[in-house]
Each structure stands twice: as structure tokens, then as C-alpha cells.
Design a protein around this motif. Structure first.
Motif, PDB file in Angstrom:
ATOM      1  N   SER A   1      -0.974  26.735   8.641  1.00  0.00           N
ATOM      2  CA  SER A   1      -1.511  25.705   8.105  1.00  0.00           C
ATOM      3  C   SER A   1      -0.469  25.077   6.947  1.00  0.00           C
ATOM      4  N   VAL A   2      -0.690  23.927   6.595  1.00  0.00           N
ATOM      5  CA  VAL A   2       0.071  23.029   5.741  1.00  0.00           C
ATOM      6  C   VAL A   2      -0.668  22.100   5.264  1.00  0.00           C
ATOM      7  N   ARG A   3      -0.834  21.892   3.871  1.00  0.00           N
ATOM      8  CA  ARG A   3      -1.549  20.801   3.000  1.00  0.00           C
ATOM      9  C   ARG A   3      -0.477  19.521   2.685  1.00  0.00           C
ATOM     10  N   LEU A   4      -0.705  18.250   3.228  1.00  0.00           N
ATOM     11  CA  LEU A   4       0.214  17.307   2.813  1.00  0.00           C
ATOM     12  C   LEU A   4      -0.387  16.453   1.566  1.00  0.00           C
ATOM     13  N   THR A   5       0.326  16.066   0.836  1.00  0.00           N
ATOM     14  CA  THR A   5      -0.223  15.187  -0.195  1.00  0.00           C
ATOM     15  C   THR A   5       0.448  13.873  -0.258  1.00  0.00           C
ATOM     16  N   CYS A   6      -0.287  12.816  -0.682  1.00  0.00           N
ATOM     17  CA  CYS A   6       0.208  11.517  -0.995  1.00  0.00           C
ATOM     18  C   CYS A   6      -0.192  10.982  -1.950  1.00  0.00           C
ATOM     19  N   THR A   7       0.694  10.772  -3.060  1.00  0.00           N
ATOM     20  CA  THR A   7       0.506  10.098  -4.555  1.00  0.00           C
ATOM     21  C   THR A   7       0.740   8.740  -4.352  1.00  0.00           C
ATOM     22  N   ALA A   8      -0.476   8.089  -5.074  1.00  0.00           N
ATOM     23  CA  ALA A   8      -0.271   6.449  -4.931  1.00  0.00           C
ATOM     24  C   ALA A   8      -0.200   6.022  -6.153  1.00  0.00           C
ATOM     25  N   SER A   9       0.459   4.564  -6.231  1.00  0.00           N
ATOM     26  CA  SER A   9       0.549   4.049  -7.457  1.00  0.00           C
ATOM     27  C   SER A   9       0.679   2.620  -7.385  1.00  0.00           C
ATOM     28  N   GLY A  10       0.569   2.003  -8.353  1.00  0.00           N
ATOM     29  CA  GLY A  10       0.838   0.595  -8.230  1.00  0.00           C
ATOM     30  C   GLY A  10      -0.342  -0.352  -7.351  1.00  0.00           C
ATOM     31  N   PHE A  11      -1.355   0.311  -7.307  1.00  0.00           N
ATOM     32  CA  PHE A  11      -2.567  -0.630  -6.708  1.00  0.00           C
ATOM     33  C   PHE A  11      -4.053   0.490  -6.796  1.00  0.00           C
ATOM     34  N   ALA A  12      -4.771  -0.401  -6.654  1.00  0.00           N
ATOM     35  CA  ALA A  12      -6.251   0.254  -7.021  1.00  0.00           C
ATOM     36  C   ALA A  12      -6.496   0.999  -5.777  1.00  0.00           C
ATOM     37  N   PHE A  13      -6.174   2.318  -5.935  1.00  0.00           N
ATOM     38  CA  PHE A  13      -6.205   3.227  -4.882  1.00  0.00           C
ATOM     39  C   PHE A  13      -7.918   3.343  -4.484  1.00  0.00           C
ATOM     40  N   ASP A  14      -8.743   3.474  -5.449  1.00  0.00           N
ATOM     41  CA  ASP A  14     -10.049   3.906  -5.196  1.00  0.00           C
ATOM     42  C   ASP A  14     -10.854   2.812  -4.501  1.00  0.00           C
ATOM     43  N   THR A  15      -9.939   1.475  -4.020  1.00  0.00           N
ATOM     44  CA  THR A  15     -10.869   0.513  -3.384  1.00  0.00           C
ATOM     45  C   THR A  15     -10.183   0.448  -1.922  1.00  0.00           C
ATOM     46  N   TYR A  16      -9.213   1.025  -1.714  1.00  0.00           N
ATOM     47  CA  TYR A  16      -8.638   0.985  -0.435  1.00  0.00           C
ATOM     48  C   TYR A  16      -8.950   2.509   0.567  1.00  0.00           C
ATOM     49  N   SER A  17      -9.289   1.661   1.957  1.00  0.00           N
ATOM     50  CA  SER A  17      -9.180   2.992   2.764  1.00  0.00           C
ATOM     51  C   SER A  17      -7.603   3.358   3.125  1.00  0.00           C
ATOM     52  N   MET A  18      -7.665   4.565   3.157  1.00  0.00           N
ATOM     53  CA  MET A  18      -6.514   5.300   3.609  1.00  0.00           C
ATOM     54  C   MET A  18      -6.329   6.081   4.693  1.00  0.00           C
ATOM     55  N   ALA A  19      -5.127   6.453   5.296  1.00  0.00           N
ATOM     56  CA  ALA A  19      -4.952   7.069   6.650  1.00  0.00           C
ATOM     57  C   ALA A  19      -3.848   7.859   6.749  1.00  0.00           C
ATOM     58  N   TRP A  20      -3.650   8.747   7.625  1.00  0.00           N
ATOM     59  CA  TRP A  20      -2.615   9.607   7.884  1.00  0.00           C
ATOM     60  C   TRP A  20      -2.172   9.115   9.271  1.00  0.00           C
ATOM     61  N   PHE A  21      -0.794   8.885   9.410  1.00  0.00           N
ATOM     62  CA  PHE A  21      -0.238   8.528  10.728  1.00  0.00           C
ATOM     63  C   PHE A  21       0.887   9.490  10.910  1.00  0.00           C
ATOM     64  N   ARG A  22       1.294   9.822  12.226  1.00  0.00           N
ATOM     65  CA  ARG A  22       2.553  10.631  12.309  1.00  0.00           C
ATOM     66  C   ARG A  22       3.273  10.036  13.494  1.00  0.00           C
ATOM     67  N   GLN A  23       4.429  10.470  13.670  1.00  0.00           N
ATOM     68  CA  GLN A  23       5.184  10.020  14.848  1.00  0.00           C
ATOM     69  C   GLN A  23       6.219  11.271  15.009  1.00  0.00           C
ATOM     70  N   ALA A  24       5.929  11.560  16.436  1.00  0.00           N
ATOM     71  CA  ALA A  24       6.771  12.636  17.053  1.00  0.00           C
ATOM     72  C   ALA A  24       7.877  12.212  17.538  1.00  0.00           C
ATOM     73  N   PRO A  25       8.996  13.004  17.635  1.00  0.00           N
ATOM     74  CA  PRO A  25      10.245  12.686  18.382  1.00  0.00           C
ATOM     75  C   PRO A  25      10.182  11.846  19.468  1.00  0.00           C
ATOM     76  N   GLY A  26      10.536  10.700  19.868  1.00  0.00           N
ATOM     77  CA  GLY A  26      10.590   9.927  21.120  1.00  0.00           C
ATOM     78  C   GLY A  26       9.079   9.333  21.387  1.00  0.00           C
ATOM     79  N   LYS A  27       8.303   9.248  20.447  1.00  0.00           N
ATOM     80  CA  LYS A  27       7.015   8.755  20.501  1.00  0.00           C
ATOM     81  C   LYS A  27       6.849   7.729  19.480  1.00  0.00           C
TER      82      LYS A  27
END
Length: 126
Positions: A15-41
Motif C-alpha cells: 500500500s501507498v498513500r499519495l498526497t497532493c497539497t494545493a495552494s493559490g486557488f480556492a481548492f474547495d470549489t474545484y473537482s480534483m483528479a488523480w492521473f497516471r502515466q506508465a512508461p511508454g503509455k
């Protein structure tokens, strides 16, 4: 600004937990997402969460293993990743939707996530 942390090397099934810290915008008004990019994809969206956290979406490949959640008080987005597989090896990015107060479920409008962090690498060893 979005800054991802928490990646690293983990064994299959771990298991791993990723964290994304946001600043400079009204975070609580935005939908957020996680993306990933595997090698060669291409980069793919894997999970989305509505601004208030009351709705989420997951790509089938991670459903039941990953959990997205957010703490709007702390301007932080998380991705809890369990039962990891070698095919989860990728660079992981958090992203903010193009505009506030807008949410699309069912994996729609993933191409409208405009603002990405620098990414954090997750490597799952077999």
C-alpha cells in the motif's frame, strides 16, 4: 500550485498513500483528479472527486483498490492505493478541473483537467 508526495518503491500487494497539497486557488470549489502515466503509455485519469468530496469516480483498473479523498480544510487531496500490482507502476499526478463548481462523473471530461502537479513516481516490484 499542486505538489504531489508519497510515491516510492513498494512490493506487490503493498500500500501507498499519495498526497497532493494545493495552494493559490480556492481548492474547495474545484473537482480534483488523480492521473497516471506508465512508461511508454499515455497519461490516463484514474479517479475523480467532487469539490465537496460527496461524489467520486474510479477507472475500472483501480476500482476497489484505490480510494480518493480530500481534506478541504487542509487544501489536500489524497489517493490511498492498496493491493498494488506491477501494472500500477507509473508517475502519478494530481490535477484540478478547468473551472470551479463543476463536476463530471463516470470518467467524463477528463481532458478538461488543466492544472497538474509535477508528479510522484510509484514503482511496484513483483
Amino acid at each position: 500550485q499542486l505538489v504531489e508526495t508519497g510515491g516510492g518503491l513498494v512490493q506487490t500487494g503493498g500500500s501507498v498513500r499519495l498526497t497532493c497539497t494545493a495552494s493559490g486557488f480556492a481548492f474547495d470549489t474545484y473537482s480534483m483528479a488523480w492521473f497516471r502515466q506508465a512508461p511508454g503509455k499515455e497519461r490516463e485519469g484514474i479517479s475523480v472527486i467532487k469539490d465537496g468530496g460527496e461524489a467520486t469516480w474510479y477507472r475500472d483498473s483501480v476500482k476497489g483498490r484505490f480510494t480518493i479523498f480530500r481534506d478541504n480544510q487542509a487544501n489536500t487531496l489524497y489517493l490511498q492505493m492498496n493491493s498494488l500490482k506491477p501494472e500500477d507502476t507509473a508517475m502519478y499526478y494530481c490535477a484540478a478541473f478547468d473551472r470551479p463548481n463543476t463536476y463530471f462523473g463516470l470518467g467524463k471530461a477528463l481532458d478538461e483537467y488543466r492544472y497538474f502537479g509535477q508528479g510522484t513516481r510509484v514503482t511496484v516490484s513483483s
